[in-house]
Design an enzyme around this catalytic site. Structure first.
Site, PDB file in Angstrom:
ATOM      1  N   ASN A  51       0.865  -1.184   0.000  1.00 54.40           N
ATOM      2  CA  ASN A  51       0.000   0.000   0.000  1.00 54.40           C
ATOM      3  C   ASN A  51       0.903   1.236   0.000  1.00 54.40           C
ATOM      4  O   ASN A  51       1.495   1.561   1.016  1.00 54.40           O
ATOM      5  CB  ASN A  51      -0.889  -0.051   1.256  1.00 54.40           C
ATOM      6  CG  ASN A  51      -1.698   1.211   1.452  1.00 54.40           C
ATOM      7  OD1 ASN A  51      -1.804   2.037   0.542  1.00 54.40           O
ATOM      8  ND2 ASN A  51      -2.276   1.357   2.637  1.00 54.40           N
ATOM      9  N   LYS A 100       0.090   4.251  -0.211  1.00 56.27           N
ATOM     10  CA  LYS A 100      -0.539   5.430   0.398  1.00 56.27           C
ATOM     11  C   LYS A 100      -0.324   6.645  -0.523  1.00 56.27           C
ATOM     12  O   LYS A 100      -0.320   6.474  -1.750  1.00 56.27           O
ATOM     13  CB  LYS A 100      -0.001   5.646   1.815  1.00 56.27           C
ATOM     14  CG  LYS A 100      -0.104   4.364   2.655  1.00 56.27           C
ATOM     15  CD  LYS A 100       0.137   4.555   4.117  1.00 56.27           C
ATOM     16  CE  LYS A 100       0.015   3.208   4.814  1.00 56.27           C
ATOM     17  NZ  LYS A 100       0.085   3.312   6.267  1.00 56.27           N
ATOM     18  N   HIS A 152      -9.359   1.186   5.390  1.00 57.70           N
ATOM     19  CA  HIS A 152      -8.049   1.382   6.015  1.00 57.70           C
ATOM     20  C   HIS A 152      -8.195   2.375   7.174  1.00 57.70           C
ATOM     21  O   HIS A 152      -8.994   3.313   7.093  1.00 57.70           O
ATOM     22  CB  HIS A 152      -7.051   1.910   4.975  1.00 57.70           C
ATOM     23  CG  HIS A 152      -5.648   1.913   5.490  1.00 57.70           C
ATOM     24  ND1 HIS A 152      -5.180   2.898   6.323  1.00 57.70           N
ATOM     25  CD2 HIS A 152      -4.633   1.027   5.341  1.00 57.70           C
ATOM     26  CE1 HIS A 152      -3.926   2.623   6.649  1.00 57.70           C
ATOM     27  NE2 HIS A 152      -3.571   1.487   6.062  1.00 57.70           N
ATOM     28  N   GLU A 172      -6.535   4.810   8.058  1.00 57.85           N
ATOM     29  CA  GLU A 172      -6.351   6.226   7.708  1.00 57.85           C
ATOM     30  C   GLU A 172      -7.614   6.791   7.053  1.00 57.85           C
ATOM     31  O   GLU A 172      -7.931   7.969   7.217  1.00 57.85           O
ATOM     32  CB  GLU A 172      -5.113   6.372   6.798  1.00 57.85           C
ATOM     33  CG  GLU A 172      -3.833   6.212   7.609  1.00 57.85           C
ATOM     34  CD  GLU A 172      -2.688   5.544   6.877  1.00 57.85           C
ATOM     35  OE1 GLU A 172      -2.655   5.551   5.638  1.00 57.85           O
ATOM     36  OE2 GLU A 172      -1.802   4.987   7.571  1.00 57.85           O
ATOM     37  N   GLU A 175      -5.220  -5.083  10.872  1.00 59.42           N
ATOM     38  CA  GLU A 175      -4.161  -4.089  11.079  1.00 59.42           C
ATOM     39  C   GLU A 175      -4.443  -3.336  12.376  1.00 59.42           C
ATOM     40  O   GLU A 175      -5.261  -2.402  12.380  1.00 59.42           O
ATOM     41  CB  GLU A 175      -4.141  -3.087   9.924  1.00 59.42           C
ATOM     42  CG  GLU A 175      -3.884  -3.713   8.575  1.00 59.42           C
ATOM     43  CD  GLU A 175      -3.347  -2.684   7.582  1.00 59.42           C
ATOM     44  OE1 GLU A 175      -2.219  -2.869   7.119  1.00 59.42           O
ATOM     45  OE2 GLU A 175      -4.042  -1.698   7.310  1.00 59.42           O
ATOM     46  N   GLY A 201       2.699   2.034  10.839  1.00 57.93           N
ATOM     47  CA  GLY A 201       3.675   3.107  10.666  1.00 57.93           C
ATOM     48  C   GLY A 201       4.419   3.500  11.932  1.00 57.93           C
ATOM     49  O   GLY A 201       5.060   4.533  11.990  1.00 57.93           O
ATOM     50  N   SER A 225       3.619  -2.299  10.414  1.00 56.81           N
ATOM     51  CA  SER A 225       5.078  -2.316  10.594  1.00 56.81           C
ATOM     52  C   SER A 225       5.730  -3.646  10.220  1.00 56.81           C
ATOM     53  O   SER A 225       6.704  -4.066  10.852  1.00 56.81           O
ATOM     54  CB  SER A 225       5.448  -1.916  12.033  1.00 56.81           C
ATOM     55  OG  SER A 225       5.026  -0.594  12.295  1.00 56.81           O
TER      56      SER A 225
HETATM   57  P1  PGA Z   1       3.023   0.113   7.652  1.00 56.38           P
HETATM   58  O1  PGA Z   1       1.541   0.361   7.060  1.00 56.38           O
HETATM   59  O2  PGA Z   1       3.525  -1.165   7.059  1.00 56.38           O
HETATM   60  O3  PGA Z   1       3.805   1.308   7.228  1.00 56.38           O
HETATM   61  O4  PGA Z   1       2.860   0.006   9.130  1.00 56.38           O
HETATM   62  C1  PGA Z   1       0.641  -0.700   6.940  1.00 56.38           C
HETATM   63  C2  PGA Z   1      -0.657  -0.205   6.362  1.00 56.38           C
HETATM   64  O5  PGA Z   1      -1.052   0.929   6.637  1.00 56.38           O
HETATM   65  O6  PGA Z   1      -1.321  -0.929   5.604  1.00 56.38           O
END
Ligand code: PGA
Length: 248
Positions: A9, A11, A92, A94, A162, A168, A208
């Site tokens: 992803n 983003k 997601h 976000e 997640e 992140g 992560s």
């Molecule tokens: P990350 O993001 O691997 O940077 O933690 C995962 C995600 O948001 O799908």
């Protein structure tokens, strides 16, 4: 046997030309991968710049549930199909926290993506407050119930667990915790549908994931692959993770 999936992803990262370069070097590095489905999810502007290849499928990071019309700033399922998109990330964290999407909207999107013959990757997971209050299972139950409220069959859907606090941050849930929640999710899906369908649905872990922890995490019971943010932006790191998953 569920075929593992590694989805990147991006983003809001990579211009169309950067995405194009990334896809070319990804193709060069995926020769030996045979037992893993790789998905890359560029921003909408990058969907047409990624070089088409049998090595991976294309995913989008969102879409709207209406087909067309006065919805400024939105993108429909037909537009994604025209860009050869196969998967759509929905719900997601976000989108939920920054853009205020609720479970009802996410459920409508899941249904429109399935009706368009694409595959939703429905993201669920608890916040740190919910975790600390012991509400992780209640949270994912509610998100599954509402997110899947219009879904008749689990045949063409992927779930990504997640934990919001792991995205992140460099923190990952422990193997025990991931195993517990993934098994719980499968149990809930058995309750909503049936054992055959719930035993065949891919449940990805996200939060992560990197090339140092991928080996341990892919060996966790009931983990069928990863949804990766940060580490998917670098071809070498992304390919390292794909190789770890593929040799499992
Ligand atoms: P990350 O993001 O691997 O940077 O933690 C995962 C995600 O948001 O799908």
């Amino acid at each position: 046997m569920i075929k593992p999936i590694v989805a990147g992803n991006w983003k809001m990262n990579k211009t169309p030309s950067e995405g194009n370069k990334f896809s070319l070097s990804l193709i060069e590095n995926l020769d030996s991968i045979s037992d893993t489905d790789v998905i890359i999810c560029p921003p909408f502007t990058g969907l047409n710049s990624v070089v088409p290849s049998d090595c991976y499928d294309l995913g989008a990071q969102n879409c709207y549930f209406e087909n067309s019309g006065a919805f400024t700033g939105e993108v429909s399922v037909d537009m994604l199909i025209d860009c050869k998109v196969k998967y759509v990330i929905l719900g997601h964290s976000e989108r939920r926290t920054i853009f205020g999407e609720d479970d009802k909207v996410i459920g409508d999107k899941v249904s429109s993506v399935i009706n368009a013959n694409m595959i939703p990757v429905l993201c669920i997971g608890e916040t740190i407050e919910e975790l600390n209050k012991g509400l992780a299972k209640e949270t994912v139950y509610k998100q599954l119930k509402k997110g899947l409220s219009k879904v008749g069959s689990l045949k063409d859907i992927v779930i990504a667990y997640e934990p919001v606090w792991a995205i992140g941050t460099g923190l990952t849930a422990s193997s025990e915790k991931i195993s517990e929640i993934h098994s719980y999710i499968r149990g809930v899906l058995t309750e909503f549908y049936n054992e055959t369908e719930s035993s065949l649905i891919p449940i990805l872990y996200g939060g992560s994931v990197n090339s140092n922890n991928a080996e341990e995490l892919i060996n966790v019971d009931s983990v069928n692959g990863f949804l990766i943010g940060g580490a998917s932006l670098d071809v070498e790191k992304f390919v390292d993770i794909i190789k770890i998953v593929d040799k499992k």
